[in-house]
Write a protein that holds these residues in place. Structure first.
Motif, PDB file in Angstrom:
ATOM      1  N   VAL A 106      -2.255  19.772  -4.174  1.00 41.57           N
ATOM      2  CA  VAL A 106      -3.615  19.387  -3.811  1.00 41.57           C
ATOM      3  C   VAL A 106      -3.907  17.968  -4.285  1.00 41.57           C
ATOM      4  O   VAL A 106      -4.457  17.143  -3.542  1.00 41.57           O
ATOM      5  N   ILE A 107      -3.531  17.680  -5.521  1.00 39.44           N
ATOM      6  CA  ILE A 107      -3.762  16.354  -6.081  1.00 39.44           C
ATOM      7  C   ILE A 107      -3.009  15.302  -5.264  1.00 39.44           C
ATOM      8  O   ILE A 107      -3.551  14.237  -4.944  1.00 39.44           O
ATOM      9  N   ALA A 108      -1.764  15.610  -4.917  1.00 38.20           N
ATOM     10  CA  ALA A 108      -0.953  14.658  -4.150  1.00 38.20           C
ATOM     11  C   ALA A 108      -1.559  14.388  -2.784  1.00 38.20           C
ATOM     12  O   ALA A 108      -1.614  13.243  -2.334  1.00 38.20           O
ATOM     13  N   ALA A 109      -2.040  15.435  -2.114  1.00 39.11           N
ATOM     14  CA  ALA A 109      -2.648  15.252  -0.797  1.00 39.11           C
ATOM     15  C   ALA A 109      -3.910  14.417  -0.898  1.00 39.11           C
ATOM     16  O   ALA A 109      -4.157  13.525  -0.077  1.00 39.11           O
ATOM     17  N   ALA A 110      -4.727  14.698  -1.909  1.00 41.35           N
ATOM     18  CA  ALA A 110      -5.970  13.944  -2.085  1.00 41.35           C
ATOM     19  C   ALA A 110      -5.685  12.479  -2.354  1.00 41.35           C
ATOM     20  O   ALA A 110      -6.297  11.579  -1.756  1.00 41.35           O
ATOM     21  N   LEU A 111      -4.745  12.217  -3.250  1.00 41.19           N
ATOM     22  CA  LEU A 111      -4.418  10.837  -3.597  1.00 41.19           C
ATOM     23  C   LEU A 111      -3.813  10.083  -2.422  1.00 41.19           C
ATOM     24  O   LEU A 111      -4.163   8.929  -2.165  1.00 41.19           O
ATOM     25  N   THR A 112      -2.895  10.730  -1.721  1.00 45.42           N
ATOM     26  CA  THR A 112      -2.225  10.063  -0.608  1.00 45.42           C
ATOM     27  C   THR A 112      -3.229   9.633   0.453  1.00 45.42           C
ATOM     28  O   THR A 112      -3.186   8.508   0.956  1.00 45.42           O
ATOM     29  N   ALA A 113      -4.152  10.534   0.778  1.00 47.63           N
ATOM     30  CA  ALA A 113      -5.135  10.219   1.817  1.00 47.63           C
ATOM     31  C   ALA A 113      -6.091   9.120   1.388  1.00 47.63           C
ATOM     32  O   ALA A 113      -6.301   8.145   2.103  1.00 47.63           O
ATOM     33  N   ARG A 114      -6.673   9.263   0.194  1.00 46.06           N
ATOM     34  CA  ARG A 114      -7.674   8.284  -0.236  1.00 46.06           C
ATOM     35  C   ARG A 114      -7.029   6.947  -0.576  1.00 46.06           C
ATOM     36  O   ARG A 114      -7.606   5.897  -0.323  1.00 46.06           O
ATOM     37  N   ASP A 115      -5.812   6.966  -1.127  1.00 47.10           N
ATOM     38  CA  ASP A 115      -5.161   5.700  -1.457  1.00 47.10           C
ATOM     39  C   ASP A 115      -4.871   4.876  -0.214  1.00 47.10           C
ATOM     40  O   ASP A 115      -5.008   3.658  -0.220  1.00 47.10           O
TER      41      ASP A 115
ATOM     42  N   PRO B  56       0.798  -1.234   0.000  1.00 49.19           N
ATOM     43  CA  PRO B  56       0.000   0.000   0.000  1.00 49.19           C
ATOM     44  C   PRO B  56       0.826   1.277   0.000  1.00 49.19           C
ATOM     45  O   PRO B  56       0.469   2.239  -0.691  1.00 49.19           O
ATOM     46  N   VAL B  57       1.919   1.322   0.758  1.00 46.47           N
ATOM     47  CA  VAL B  57       2.721   2.541   0.842  1.00 46.47           C
ATOM     48  C   VAL B  57       3.412   2.828  -0.487  1.00 46.47           C
ATOM     49  O   VAL B  57       3.321   3.932  -1.041  1.00 46.47           O
ATOM     50  N   ALA B  58       4.127   1.834  -1.019  1.00 42.21           N
ATOM     51  CA  ALA B  58       4.839   2.022  -2.280  1.00 42.21           C
ATOM     52  C   ALA B  58       3.872   2.265  -3.434  1.00 42.21           C
ATOM     53  O   ALA B  58       4.149   3.069  -4.333  1.00 42.21           O
ATOM     54  N   HIS B  59       2.736   1.578  -3.395  1.00 43.49           N
ATOM     55  CA  HIS B  59       1.737   1.744  -4.457  1.00 43.49           C
ATOM     56  C   HIS B  59       1.168   3.154  -4.449  1.00 43.49           C
ATOM     57  O   HIS B  59       0.969   3.770  -5.514  1.00 43.49           O
ATOM     58  N   THR B  60       0.913   3.672  -3.267  1.00 41.10           N
ATOM     59  CA  THR B  60       0.403   5.039  -3.146  1.00 41.10           C
ATOM     60  C   THR B  60       1.420   6.034  -3.686  1.00 41.10           C
ATOM     61  O   THR B  60       1.069   6.972  -4.414  1.00 41.10           O
ATOM     62  N   GLU B  61       2.686   5.856  -3.329  1.00 43.97           N
ATOM     63  CA  GLU B  61       3.732   6.754  -3.815  1.00 43.97           C
ATOM     64  C   GLU B  61       3.812   6.727  -5.339  1.00 43.97           C
ATOM     65  O   GLU B  61       3.980   7.770  -5.982  1.00 43.97           O
ATOM     66  N   ALA B  62       3.681   5.546  -5.924  1.00 42.56           N
ATOM     67  CA  ALA B  62       3.737   5.420  -7.381  1.00 42.56           C
ATOM     68  C   ALA B  62       2.521   6.077  -8.028  1.00 42.56           C
ATOM     69  O   ALA B  62       2.630   6.712  -9.087  1.00 42.56           O
ATOM     70  N   ASP B  63       1.360   5.921  -7.421  1.00 40.42           N
ATOM     71  CA  ASP B  63       0.138   6.529  -7.931  1.00 40.42           C
ATOM     72  C   ASP B  63       0.256   8.053  -7.915  1.00 40.42           C
ATOM     73  O   ASP B  63      -0.073   8.742  -8.896  1.00 40.42           O
ATOM     74  N   VAL B  64       0.731   8.598  -6.795  1.00 40.92           N
ATOM     75  CA  VAL B  64       0.920  10.042  -6.683  1.00 40.92           C
ATOM     76  C   VAL B  64       1.911  10.531  -7.739  1.00 40.92           C
ATOM     77  O   VAL B  64       1.698  11.568  -8.388  1.00 40.92           O
ATOM     78  N   ALA B  65       2.998   9.783  -7.936  1.00 43.22           N
ATOM     79  CA  ALA B  65       4.003  10.165  -8.929  1.00 43.22           C
ATOM     80  C   ALA B  65       3.393  10.207 -10.324  1.00 43.22           C
ATOM     81  O   ALA B  65       3.673  11.122 -11.112  1.00 43.22           O
ATOM     82  N   PHE B  66       2.556   9.232 -10.648  1.00 42.25           N
ATOM     83  CA  PHE B  66       1.915   9.187 -11.967  1.00 42.25           C
ATOM     84  C   PHE B  66       1.095  10.452 -12.210  1.00 42.25           C
ATOM     85  O   PHE B  66       1.185  11.083 -13.280  1.00 42.25           O
ATOM     86  N   HIS B  67       0.281  10.834 -11.238  1.00 43.22           N
ATOM     87  CA  HIS B  67      -0.586  11.992 -11.422  1.00 43.22           C
ATOM     88  C   HIS B  67       0.206  13.300 -11.425  1.00 43.22           C
ATOM     89  O   HIS B  67      -0.176  14.242 -12.144  1.00 43.22           O
TER      90      HIS B  67
END
Length: 221
Positions: A163-172, A134-145
Motif C-alpha cells: 500500500v505504501i509503495a503504491a501511494a508513494l509511486t503515484a504521488r511521487d 523522476p523515475v529513479a528518484h521515485t524508486e529510491a523513495d519507495v525503497a527507503f520507505h
C-alpha cells in the motif's frame, strides 16, 4: 500476450470504461486483443483472483462490483492511481500512511539492526543522487520507505508495504514532475538520523513531519 491483456483490461475495468463493464464476452475479447481463447481464459483467471471479474453458469463472465475488488492488490492499486482524478484514492492512502508509517518509524528506531541502518543510508543517498530523475528518484523513495517498514521487524507491518509503495509511486510521479521539492531531503534525513540513533519518539515525530510535508506538496500540485 497474457500480461498485456491483463494490464489493458484490468486498467479499463478499474477506470470504469463502458466497454469493459457489465458482461464480458471472451470471444469478443479474443478478437479485440487478437489472442487465443486460452490467453483470454488465463487473463480472466488472473483478473478473477484480483476480484475484478467472475463467471457463473447461465450468467457468463461479468465485471464484479467495486466493493468486491481486492483493493490492496498491487495491480489494482496501480491501475487506480493511473486515474489522475482519483482524489478519493489519494486521500485514503494518505490516511493509511498517517496511521502506519509513524508507528513503523517508531518500531524501526527501537529494533533496527546495523544492516537495516546501512540499507536505509544507501537508499537515502540514492534519493539524493537521483533528484533530477523522476523515475529513479521515485524508486529510491519507495525503497527507503519499504526498508523503514522492514526495519520494524514486524511481519504484519511489512505486509502493508504494498500500500505504501503504491501511494508513494503515484504521488511521487505527480509531485516530482513539477521539479525538486524544498524540504524533501531534510525530512527523510531526520527520520534516518532518529532511527540510527535509536530514538523511537524522535523517529515517529520526524515521520509525522515528513508526511505533513508530503501533504503540502500535494496541495501545491
Amino acid at each position: 500476450m497474457h500480461g498485456e491483456v491483463v494490464e489493458d483490461l484490468g486498467r479499463r475495468i478499474v477506470a470504469g470504461d463502458p466497454g469493459a463493464s457489465g458482461q464480458l464476452d471472451p470471444a469478443e475479447l479474443g478478437r479485440r486483443y487478437q489472442v487465443s481463447h486460452t490467453v483470454v481464459r488465463e487473463a480472466l483467471k488472473t483478473l478473477a483472483a484480483k476480484g475484478l471479474v467472475d463467471a457463473r453458469p447461465k450468467r457468463g463472465t461479468y465485471v464484479r462490483p467495486r466493493g468486491d475488488w481486492s483493493l490492496l492488490d498491487a495491480d489494482v492499486l496501480r491501475w487506480r492511481f493511473t486515474q489522475r482524478g482519483d482524489g478519493d484514492m489519494l486521500r485514503d492512502l494518505a490516511e493509511v500512511r498517517a496511521v502506519v508509517e509513524p508507528a513503523g518509524a517508531r518500531l524501526a528506531a527501537a529494533r533496527r539492526t546495523d544492516d537495516d541502518v546501512a540499507a536505509l543510508e544507501k537508499a537515502y543517498e540514492h534519493m539524493a543522487a537521483t533528484a533530477a530523475d523522476p523515475v529513479a528518484h521515485t524508486e529510491a523513495d519507495v525503497a527507503f520507505h519499504r526498508l523503514l517498514l522492514a526495519a520494524s521487524h514486524n511481519e504484519l507491518l511489512e505486509c502493508l508495504e504494498v500500500v505504501i509503495a503504491a501511494a508513494l509511486t503515484a504521488r511521487d510521479r505527480l509531485v516530482h514532475s513539477t521539479g525538486e521539492r524544498p524540504g524533501f531531503s531534510a525530512t527523510h534525513r531526520a527520520v534516518l538520523d532518529a532511527v540510527r540513533a535509536g530514538e523511537p519518539e524522535a523517529a515517529e515525530s520526524a515521520m509525522r513531519d515528513l508526511l505533513a510535508q508530503a501533504e503540502r506538496d500535494e496541495e501545491n500540485l
